[in-house]
Motif scaffolding. Structure first.
Motif, PDB file in Angstrom:
ATOM      1  N   UNK A  98      -4.609  -1.455 -89.315  1.00 15.72           N
ATOM      2  CA  UNK A  98      -5.275  -0.960 -90.516  1.00 15.72           C
ATOM      3  C   UNK A  98      -5.386   0.559 -90.483  1.00 15.72           C
ATOM      4  N   UNK A  99      -5.263   1.181 -91.640  1.00 24.43           N
ATOM      5  CA  UNK A  99      -5.303   2.640 -91.705  1.00 24.43           C
ATOM      6  C   UNK A  99      -6.712   3.189 -91.503  1.00 24.43           C
ATOM      7  N   UNK A 100      -7.684   2.700 -92.253  1.00 25.08           N
ATOM      8  CA  UNK A 100      -9.060   3.200 -92.154  1.00 25.08           C
ATOM      9  C   UNK A 100      -9.720   2.673 -90.885  1.00 25.08           C
ATOM     10  N   UNK A 101     -10.376   3.561 -90.142  1.00 24.24           N
ATOM     11  CA  UNK A 101     -10.975   3.158 -88.870  1.00 24.24           C
ATOM     12  C   UNK A 101     -12.065   2.107 -89.061  1.00 24.24           C
ATOM     13  N   UNK A 102     -12.869   2.236 -90.127  1.00 26.20           N
ATOM     14  CA  UNK A 102     -13.933   1.244 -90.274  1.00 26.20           C
ATOM     15  C   UNK A 102     -13.405  -0.110 -90.736  1.00 26.20           C
ATOM     16  N   UNK A 158       1.491   4.738 -97.143  1.00 22.36           N
ATOM     17  CA  UNK A 158       0.955   4.979 -95.815  1.00 22.36           C
ATOM     18  C   UNK A 158       0.429   3.699 -95.181  1.00 22.36           C
ATOM     19  N   UNK A 159       0.131   2.702 -96.004  1.00 20.93           N
ATOM     20  CA  UNK A 159      -0.418   1.449 -95.494  1.00 20.93           C
ATOM     21  C   UNK A 159       0.667   0.399 -95.249  1.00 20.93           C
ATOM     22  N   UNK A 160       1.922   0.810 -95.459  1.00 19.91           N
ATOM     23  CA  UNK A 160       3.053  -0.103 -95.237  1.00 19.91           C
ATOM     24  C   UNK A 160       4.139   0.651 -94.498  1.00 19.91           C
ATOM     25  N   UNK A 161       3.990   0.756 -93.196  1.00 15.48           N
ATOM     26  CA  UNK A 161       4.960   1.486 -92.396  1.00 15.48           C
ATOM     27  C   UNK A 161       6.236   0.670 -92.224  1.00 15.48           C
TER      28      UNK A 161
END
Length: 317
Positions: A98-102, A158-161
């Motif tokens: 997941x991109x966002x740490x939280x 950015x969320x689909x590398x």
């Protein structure tokens, strides 16, 4: 219409929101998200009630809902579990980076262990270690999976590398089909599942938002080749979450779970075409939609085989 379909899960996992608020960590690249900074007990209460009503309505139609409670206020997007795990025929489970740490805090071993007790799980493939290298693939938000034709449709973001996507497709036997897309304001689409929905006999698609004409024609051609009825959605309909829907199996046939916002955005003709192959079930979740996701995002489909002696489904605290 009542025959089982690998595309339409009869059981799902949902996570009820706890201390719901709009996630500031994801606002930068989610244009569907409200920017009013919504927070507070009234917002949290409304989100909790909307989610509970959605669960009750799906269960009323015969969908098995494995309901888990959100655990803490550090995971404002826990209501969207489809981003951190998915399940697949043959007993396979995937965990995603997941991109966002939280949002990484949303991954819950107790949910995976529950699935192992109720369903035949052969392996769990964990891609979350890719986060350390900045490689993200946010589950069935980043990908819209055609389980019948084995195609993984994905908007590049950015969320689909692409490296993470290729690894998933290799492990799970999907063909990746990547394309660029922007919303009506020219902002890049953050998740594929706001742009399209694939059912057994139909596909909802915001084709006009795919910016590369060659890729647009390719996507349409692949969907047509599968024999599905393609229902094109406008940019305004996509903004109203009309693409963020999911087909599930109910007691009397296949259902299209979508929000009331999405349903109201559809035309009479589009609804009539859908009703020929699926039963739309509008669900009112306007508060939760402020977080940038809708009904599809709240549902993690279970594509696993139940164990023969499974106990009745129950909500877990």
């Amino acid at each position: 219409m009542i025959r089982p379909s690998v595309q339409a899960p009869a059981a799902i996992v949902m996570v009820r929101p706890y201390g719901f608020k709009v996630n500031t960590e994801t606002a930068q690249d989610n244009a569907f998200q409200s920017h009013i900074g919504a927070a507070g007990p009234d917002i949290a209460r409304r989100a909790y009630e909307e989610h509970s009503a959605m669960v009750a309505e799906l269960e009323h139609h015969g969908v098995t809902v494995h309901l888990f409670e959100g655990e803490n206020t550090d995971t404002p997007d826990c209501v969207f579990p489809n981003n951190w795990f998915s399940t697949h025929a043959g007993g396979h489970v995937a965990l995603y980076p997941m991109k966002a740490e939280n949002r990484r805090l949303e991954r819950r071993p107790d949910i995976i262990e529950f699935l192992k007790t109720r369903y035949r799980v052969q392996d769990v493939i964990d891609y979350s270690g890719l986060e350390m290298d900045g490689l993200y693939l946010e589950g069935t938000g980043a990908m819209v999976l055609d389980h019948i034709e084995r195609v993984a449709y994905a908007v590049g973001s950015d969320r689909t590398n692409p490296i993470a996507l290729e690894r998933f497709c290799t492990h799970f036997n999907f063909e990746p089909l990547v394309f660029p897309a922007t919303d009506g304001n020219g902002v890049s689409i953050y998740h594929t599942n706001v742009l399209m929905c694939i059912g057994t006999d139909f596909a909802l698609l915001g084709a006009e938002l795919i910016t590369d004409s060659a890729r647009r024609h390719h996507v349409i051609a692949r969907l047509k080749a599968s024999g599905r009825e393609i229902i094109n959605l406008s940019a305004a309909q996509i903004a109203a979450f009309a693409g963020n829907a999911i087909e599930v199996q109910g007691a009397d046939g296949r259902l299209l779970a979508l929000s009331q916002t999405a349903y109201d955005a559809l035309t009479t003709d589009q609804i009539a075409r859908l009703e020929q192959v699926v039963s739309p079930i509008p669900l009112s979740v306007p508060t939760i939609e402020m977080a940038g996701g809708s009904v599809r995002c709240m549902i993690a489909g279970i594509h696993l085989t139940p164990r023969g002696s499974a106990a009745p489904p129950q909500a877990l605290a």
